[in-house]
Motif scaffolding. Structure first.
Motif, PDB file in Angstrom:
ATOM      1  N   LEU A  88       0.802  -1.262  -0.086  1.00 31.00           N
ATOM      2  CA  LEU A  88      -0.095  -0.104   0.003  1.00 31.00           C
ATOM      3  C   LEU A  88       0.804   1.204   0.116  1.00 31.00           C
ATOM      4  O   LEU A  88       0.539   2.142  -0.608  1.00 31.00           O
ATOM      5  CB  LEU A  88      -0.971  -0.117   1.136  1.00 31.00           C
ATOM      6  N   ALA A  89       1.878   1.217   0.650  1.00 30.26           N
ATOM      7  CA  ALA A  89       2.799   2.170   0.779  1.00 30.26           C
ATOM      8  C   ALA A  89       3.328   2.546  -0.416  1.00 30.26           C
ATOM      9  O   ALA A  89       3.400   4.000  -0.811  1.00 30.26           O
ATOM     10  CB  ALA A  89       3.893   2.024   1.741  1.00 30.26           C
ATOM     11  N   ARG A  90       4.085   1.604  -1.282  1.00 30.25           N
ATOM     12  CA  ARG A  90       4.232   1.887  -2.814  1.00 30.25           C
ATOM     13  C   ARG A  90       3.376   2.446  -3.591  1.00 30.25           C
ATOM     14  O   ARG A  90       3.382   3.509  -4.312  1.00 30.25           O
ATOM     15  CB  ARG A  90       4.880   0.408  -3.040  1.00 30.25           C
ATOM     16  N   ASP A  91       1.996   1.774  -3.617  1.00 30.35           N
ATOM     17  CA  ASP A  91       1.028   2.454  -4.277  1.00 30.35           C
ATOM     18  C   ASP A  91       0.749   3.879  -3.990  1.00 30.35           C
ATOM     19  O   ASP A  91       0.411   4.942  -4.900  1.00 30.35           O
ATOM     20  CB  ASP A  91      -0.199   1.675  -4.366  1.00 30.35           C
ATOM     21  N   ILE A  92       0.637   4.263  -2.690  1.00 31.38           N
ATOM     22  CA  ILE A  92       0.382   5.505  -2.389  1.00 31.38           C
ATOM     23  C   ILE A  92       1.382   6.785  -2.904  1.00 31.38           C
ATOM     24  O   ILE A  92       1.265   7.711  -3.418  1.00 31.38           O
ATOM     25  CB  ILE A  92       0.230   5.740  -0.828  1.00 31.38           C
ATOM     26  N   MET A  93       2.667   6.109  -2.784  1.00 38.02           N
ATOM     27  CA  MET A  93       3.806   7.187  -2.942  1.00 38.02           C
ATOM     28  C   MET A  93       3.815   7.411  -4.445  1.00 38.02           C
ATOM     29  O   MET A  93       4.152   8.214  -5.072  1.00 38.02           O
ATOM     30  CB  MET A  93       5.063   6.627  -2.543  1.00 38.02           C
ATOM     31  N   GLN A  94       3.347   6.201  -5.307  1.00 35.62           N
ATOM     32  CA  GLN A  94       3.208   6.422  -6.726  1.00 35.62           C
ATOM     33  C   GLN A  94       2.437   7.396  -7.075  1.00 35.62           C
ATOM     34  O   GLN A  94       2.638   8.280  -8.157  1.00 35.62           O
ATOM     35  CB  GLN A  94       3.051   5.069  -7.489  1.00 35.62           C
ATOM     36  N   ASP A  95       1.141   7.650  -6.333  1.00 39.65           N
ATOM     37  CA  ASP A  95       0.312   8.508  -6.593  1.00 39.65           C
ATOM     38  C   ASP A  95       0.432   9.891  -6.277  1.00 39.65           C
ATOM     39  O   ASP A  95       0.226  10.872  -6.810  1.00 39.65           O
ATOM     40  CB  ASP A  95      -1.226   8.170  -6.178  1.00 39.65           C
ATOM     41  N   MET A  96       1.141   9.902  -4.910  1.00 37.38           N
ATOM     42  CA  MET A  96       1.115  11.190  -4.141  1.00 37.38           C
ATOM     43  C   MET A  96       2.370  11.607  -3.864  1.00 37.38           C
ATOM     44  O   MET A  96       2.613  12.565  -3.139  1.00 37.38           O
ATOM     45  CB  MET A  96       0.425  10.865  -2.698  1.00 37.38           C
ATOM     46  N   GLY A  97       3.375  10.912  -4.532  1.00 35.09           N
ATOM     47  CA  GLY A  97       4.916  11.185  -4.044  1.00 35.09           C
ATOM     48  C   GLY A  97       5.513  12.266  -4.551  1.00 35.09           C
ATOM     49  O   GLY A  97       6.721  12.324  -4.435  1.00 35.09           O
ATOM     50  N   SER A  98       4.715  13.270  -5.280  1.00 34.77           N
ATOM     51  CA  SER A  98       5.609  14.349  -5.848  1.00 34.77           C
ATOM     52  C   SER A  98       5.173  15.776  -5.319  1.00 34.77           C
ATOM     53  O   SER A  98       5.625  16.774  -5.551  1.00 34.77           O
ATOM     54  CB  SER A  98       4.926  14.599  -7.505  1.00 34.77           C
ATOM     55  N   HIS A  99       4.417  15.710  -4.076  1.00 32.55           N
ATOM     56  CA  HIS A  99       4.346  16.832  -3.245  1.00 32.55           C
ATOM     57  C   HIS A  99       4.095  16.337  -1.652  1.00 32.55           C
ATOM     58  O   HIS A  99       3.976  15.089  -1.381  1.00 32.55           O
ATOM     59  CB  HIS A  99       2.786  17.428  -3.586  1.00 32.55           C
ATOM     60  N   ASP A 100       4.383  17.354  -0.869  1.00 36.30           N
ATOM     61  CA  ASP A 100       4.441  17.252   0.490  1.00 36.30           C
ATOM     62  C   ASP A 100       3.308  16.521   0.857  1.00 36.30           C
ATOM     63  O   ASP A 100       2.035  16.961   0.182  1.00 36.30           O
ATOM     64  CB  ASP A 100       4.459  18.489   1.271  1.00 36.30           C
ATOM     65  N   ILE A 101       3.119  15.598   1.799  1.00 37.75           N
ATOM     66  CA  ILE A 101       1.822  14.861   2.488  1.00 37.75           C
ATOM     67  C   ILE A 101       1.695  15.468   3.894  1.00 37.75           C
ATOM     68  O   ILE A 101       2.578  14.953   4.825  1.00 37.75           O
ATOM     69  CB  ILE A 101       2.057  13.374   2.192  1.00 37.75           C
ATOM     70  N   VAL A 102       0.224  15.563   4.123  1.00 31.03           N
ATOM     71  CA  VAL A 102       0.023  15.456   5.662  1.00 31.03           C
ATOM     72  C   VAL A 102      -0.780  13.937   5.793  1.00 31.03           C
ATOM     73  O   VAL A 102      -1.792  13.720   5.224  1.00 31.03           O
ATOM     74  CB  VAL A 102      -1.134  16.651   5.683  1.00 31.03           C
ATOM     75  N   ALA A 103       0.042  13.171   6.553  1.00 30.70           N
ATOM     76  CA  ALA A 103      -0.740  12.065   6.915  1.00 30.70           C
ATOM     77  C   ALA A 103      -1.722  12.285   8.090  1.00 30.70           C
ATOM     78  O   ALA A 103      -1.031  12.752   9.246  1.00 30.70           O
ATOM     79  CB  ALA A 103       0.258  10.852   7.155  1.00 30.70           C
ATOM     80  N   LEU A 104      -2.935  11.889   8.055  1.00 28.13           N
ATOM     81  CA  LEU A 104      -3.795  12.150   9.251  1.00 28.13           C
ATOM     82  C   LEU A 104      -4.372  10.888   9.777  1.00 28.13           C
ATOM     83  O   LEU A 104      -5.001  10.061   9.142  1.00 28.13           O
ATOM     84  CB  LEU A 104      -5.157  12.881   8.593  1.00 28.13           C
ATOM     85  N   CYS A 105      -3.958  10.577  10.937  1.00 27.18           N
ATOM     86  CA  CYS A 105      -4.388   9.325  11.538  1.00 27.18           C
ATOM     87  C   CYS A 105      -5.625   9.258  12.202  1.00 27.18           C
ATOM     88  O   CYS A 105      -5.891  10.320  12.816  1.00 27.18           O
ATOM     89  CB  CYS A 105      -3.172   8.933  12.784  1.00 27.18           C
ATOM     90  N   VAL A 106      -6.624   8.354  12.024  1.00 26.08           N
ATOM     91  CA  VAL A 106      -7.803   8.530  12.674  1.00 26.08           C
ATOM     92  C   VAL A 106      -7.685   7.472  13.879  1.00 26.08           C
ATOM     93  O   VAL A 106      -7.406   6.323  13.937  1.00 26.08           O
ATOM     94  CB  VAL A 106      -9.010   7.878  11.877  1.00 26.08           C
ATOM     95  N   LEU A 107      -7.745   8.149  14.978  1.00 20.95           N
ATOM     96  CA  LEU A 107      -7.532   7.633  16.351  1.00 20.95           C
ATOM     97  C   LEU A 107      -9.066   6.914  16.802  1.00 20.95           C
ATOM     98  O   LEU A 107      -9.870   7.366  16.517  1.00 20.95           O
ATOM     99  CB  LEU A 107      -6.990   8.369  17.230  1.00 20.95           C
ATOM    100  N   LYS A 108      -8.844   5.943  17.605  1.00 24.68           N
ATOM    101  CA  LYS A 108      -7.776   5.283  18.256  1.00 24.68           C
ATOM    102  C   LYS A 108      -7.258   4.145  17.347  1.00 24.68           C
ATOM    103  O   LYS A 108      -6.082   3.723  17.216  1.00 24.68           O
ATOM    104  CB  LYS A 108      -7.789   4.644  19.483  1.00 24.68           C
ATOM    105  N   GLY A 109      -8.272   3.440  16.408  1.00 29.64           N
ATOM    106  CA  GLY A 109      -8.176   2.199  15.868  1.00 29.64           C
ATOM    107  C   GLY A 109      -7.028   2.258  14.879  1.00 29.64           C
ATOM    108  O   GLY A 109      -6.588   1.415  14.454  1.00 29.64           O
TER     109      GLY A 109
END
Ligand code: IMP
Length: 215
Positions: free
Chosen positions: A46-67
């Motif tokens: 999943l990390a590889r797929d995400i970086m292929q699509d989003m990897g050309s700009h800074d990313i804010v990763a938003l964690c949905v807590l707690k799960g």
């Protein structure tokens, strides 16, 4: 359309006695449903797929807590590894939102957001990291809050998507596993706050639901 690894309705998982389970939960679990190692392997891809699509700009990763905290931490480790070892890399910042919508094994009908500001999302590429999507109501409510902050782009990754007849058809951009309509715990998913301290995703015994039930 995104597809996750399909776990069919008739797949019941693995004998828990063949895995390491904390002693305090041994009596409560029926089967190991998704072993920890498989979760990590799928997360790496999943990390590889995400970086292929989003990897050309800074990313804010938003964690949905707690799960979402275990999946978030492991996904970001894999994204960091790609950033460290690839020809290109992008800065990742993190933010957190806490949502509560369940009591026992059912939705309360009320979605409460705790202590969120989300002002860091303005103008940014946002990756929302969630543990599980069932009807999609929680994610739709969160996305409407996020969109108020006017991000540049929003993508959603969910480790699990449950096949349920109640689903209004919401599908995230990236899916780890598509699972049958069963209540699962472990890898930070809880039943009334219990079972977050369990590495594998497991199926609860019916009597454990009674044991940890909140009135
Ligand atoms: P939705 O709003 O129906 O999509 O439900 C999503 C939320 O319900 C998740 O963020 C979880 O908090 C909770 N949830 C749904 N199914 C499960 C489950 O099988 N185990 C633990 N939590 C669950």
């Amino acid at each position: 359309m995104a597809h996750g690894l399909q776990i069919r309705d008739e797949q019941s998982g693995y004998n828990k006695n063949l895995f390491c389970i904390p002693k305090h939960y041994e009596e409560d679990l029926e089967r190991v449903f998704i072993p920890h190692g498989l979760i990590l392997d799928r997360t790496e891809r999943l990390a590889r797929d995400i970086m292929q699509d989003m990897g050309s700009h800074d990313i804010v990763a938003l964690c949905v807590l707690k799960g979402g905290y275990k999946f978030f931490a492991d996904l970001l480790d894999h994204i960091k590894a790609l950033n460290q070892n690839g020809d290109k890399s992008v800065p990742i910042t993190v933010d957190f939102v806490r949502i509560k919508s369940y009591c026992n094994d059912s939705p309360t009908g009320k979605i409460s957001f705790v202590g969120e500001e989300l002002s860091t999302l303005n103008g940014k590429n946002v990756l929302v990291v969630e543990d599980i999507i069932e009807t999609g109501r929680t994610m739709k409510a969160l996305l409407s809050k996020i969109k108020d902050k006017k991000p540049r782009m929003v993508k959603v990754v969910s480790l699990l998507v449950k096949r349920t007849c109640q689903s209004p058809g919401y599908r995230p951009d990236y899916i780890g596993f598509e699972i049958p309509d069963k209540f699962v715990v472990g890898y930070a998913l809880d039943y009334n706050e219990y079972f977050r301290d369990l590495n594998h995703i497991c199926i609860l015994k019916e009597n454990a639901k009674e044991k940890y039930r909140m009135s």
